[in-house]
Design an enzyme around this catalytic site. Sequence first.
Site, mmCIF file in Angstrom:
data_model
loop_
_atom_site.group_PDB
_atom_site.id
_atom_site.type_symbol
_atom_site.label_atom_id
_atom_site.label_comp_id
_atom_site.label_asym_id
_atom_site.label_seq_id
_atom_site.Cartn_x
_atom_site.Cartn_y
_atom_site.Cartn_z
ATOM 1 N N CYS A 430 69.724 -13.705 22.170
ATOM 2 C CA CYS A 430 68.826 -14.652 21.494
ATOM 3 C C CYS A 430 67.583 -14.894 22.343
ATOM 4 O O CYS A 430 66.469 -14.570 21.948
ATOM 5 C CB CYS A 430 69.548 -15.975 21.238
ATOM 6 S SG CYS A 430 70.840 -15.885 19.984
ATOM 7 N N GLU A 432 67.996 -14.948 26.235
ATOM 8 C CA GLU A 432 68.519 -15.006 27.582
ATOM 9 C C GLU A 432 67.789 -14.059 28.545
ATOM 10 O O GLU A 432 67.547 -12.894 28.231
ATOM 11 C CB GLU A 432 70.010 -14.672 27.590
ATOM 12 C CG GLU A 432 70.828 -15.586 26.702
ATOM 13 C CD GLU A 432 70.906 -15.120 25.255
ATOM 14 O OE1 GLU A 432 70.211 -15.724 24.407
ATOM 15 O OE2 GLU A 432 71.629 -14.171 24.983
#
Length: 786
Positions: A430, A432
């Site tokens: 997402c 990271e």
Amino acid sequence: MKERVRKLRCQSLNAAPYISMERAKLVDEIYKKYLGKVSTAILRALAFKNIMDNKKLCINDGELIVGERGEKPAATPTYPELCCHTLEDFKIMNERDKISFKVNEDAKKIQEEVIIPFWKERSMRHKIFNRMTDEWKECYNAGIFTEFMEQRAPGHTVADDKIYKKGFKDFKKDINEAINKLDFLNDEKALDKKEELNAMYICADAIITLGKRYGELARKMAQKESDSVRKEDLLHIAKICNWVPENAPRTFEEALQMYWFVHIGVISELNTWDSFNPGRLDQHLYPFYKKEIEEGTLIRERAKELLECFWIKFNNQPAPPKVGITLAESGTYTDFANINSGGLTRDGRNGVNDVTYLVLEVIDEMRLLQPSSNIQLSKKNPNKFLKKACEIIRKGWGQPSIFNADEVIAEMLRAGKSIEDARCGGTSGCVETGAFGKEAYILTGYINLPKILEITLLNGRDSQTNKLIGVETGNPIYFKSYEELFEAFKKQLHHFVEIKMRGNNIIEKLYMEKMPSPFLSIIVSDCIKKGKDYNAGGARYNTNYIQGVGIGTIADSLCSIKYQVYDKKNLSINEMLNALKSNFEGYEYVNNLVSNRTPKYGNDDEYVDEIMQSIFEAYYEEVTDRKNMKGGHYRIDMLPTTCHVYFGSVMGASPDGRKAKEPLSEGISPSKGADRNGPTAVIKSASKMDHMKTGGTLLNQKFTPKVLEGEEGINNLASLVRSYFKLDGHHIQFNVVDKSILLDAQKHPENYKDLIVRVAGYSDYFNNLNKELQDEIISRTEQSFN
């Protein structure tokens, strides 16, 4: 879009996901033959080899990049060594309305007669739950936290440029050199290292075999092909597959095929969370592109066609099936392969190049859910690059997302990476952050921050079961100040993080001992050098994350209590607790006070934003720099996937006015409808969190198409992004859609089969979302620049 690409894209979009038992059977064969006779590392390597040697191959009509995880597009394998599904699981997968997988009778029979008898008590899922304490299980079942590894494996990592500079025969040479350097006299781990390295060697051979098998298939298909153009394509594919992955790629096309064989290897070896991806694709491909363009062996249109065929390969691989809580926290077919573009080069220069713009064109034309895409935006990148991305974003399907490349690098430097490794890294999954090709950055699960406050208000009890699952920090009616309440919250936070950490240590140790990944270890620095597996600390950097969820909800909730109870004294704490217990029924005046007459996060209001900061700092201090089992440390992320919906469903009403069972705020976004002062106020509030203390934060914003019309709309959007990044924001992404369209799509889904929205760190078809998530997206504030 060329006709070949149009047909392949159509095939991918129309492919119905189904359960393929091929991989499960091939793994089962090896375990039954070798379990207990060879080391675990060799066992895993032999299982990988059996898959590469014997899996059914597929070359789709017209494609130029070859290789599927299953026997055809959307054929979805299971991983019984990780999660042995019950027949009831299969029934649910087959019948559920959303994110379903068709399961035929043969698959059920194989699962019942072959897989379940052997794997039921051998799977990692069984081992994990068998070893967890009752305390951990109660917290897990209550929705205090989730656990990523109970159905999927570690693996949150990304390719760097080594696979474009070396073939697997070169990796085999590196492995042999590492074996020759082992010190069997003075190193007590030397024999273990040799087993690990031998396992890697087997896997290197196996991926070469896969390439050769595809080359042979393409040659045989060419012999039978009557169309002269396709015949030439197949012979060309055969030539490429006979070269890569054994050898380093020499051309743009070979580089794409090289990566794709590696991708198939990684996601076939284990069901990693999240899916592997090529990271800085534009920078990896640019040297090949530049050389061939200058030599006249490649034209731009051909490069674009190859990239479009490459994009389709990702979309052919649905995320393997999830059940239970794991489905609730990530209810999507998307497997989170997230391709980066732009950013900086290794030596700190502007990283945007000709391939970057080619990639943006492909994102725009393909309009596929997978792969996810983002741009890494540095202050050194030209505005032309950002505006091109904004033009795609305003078309309304949620890609690409935008990351602050300078801040991402600063995060990695703060976490101890070298400047070169940081510049060559970026973001995946997402949002990271990681050092690509050099780091195992493992997501271990989400933690429900608002629920921990709820338990604090109930003196350690769960609102859903009345069980005492927290610590007894005192009845809030006796707290004399807000500070006492916040100290009680911090004690509860410490209690639950401790439980989560103890469980994480057990899980980490299990994967270190029982589930090595020798293929992935080959391509991640410094696993070969250390003679150590990726899952056992072999990577150069080893970071674990716990993702915080609901910061907007808990900030507004604590603000309501501080403002209305302790400062303004409009309510007693008892009135607040009674209102929550009754879900605000009969307490409408309380709901009005906390919903409409209390400061809310997302409006650049220092009163509530300071509370948000204090919660963030408490969470950061509780988690960050704790040691993991691999010699690395813990850090925090702030993102939800779809977990904010699940976490809300296991809670009663909250002091911010949210009703029982409703979703929490997502990412670091404000609670739905709370942000009333426009998008600049939102970014000012969000930037007061110290993003550099995290490994990723997720901010969603929503606009109507009309707001972003024309050159002014693009300029406003670009300026908003640049402004947020000057404030050191990590990430921002956009939904561009009219609320009326979403409401109509709920009523008439058959008319909106292609409607895509941005959910959290990914985009999905609106029709794939459950109603709770649809409602949450509909309720997000429609921002304006007026």
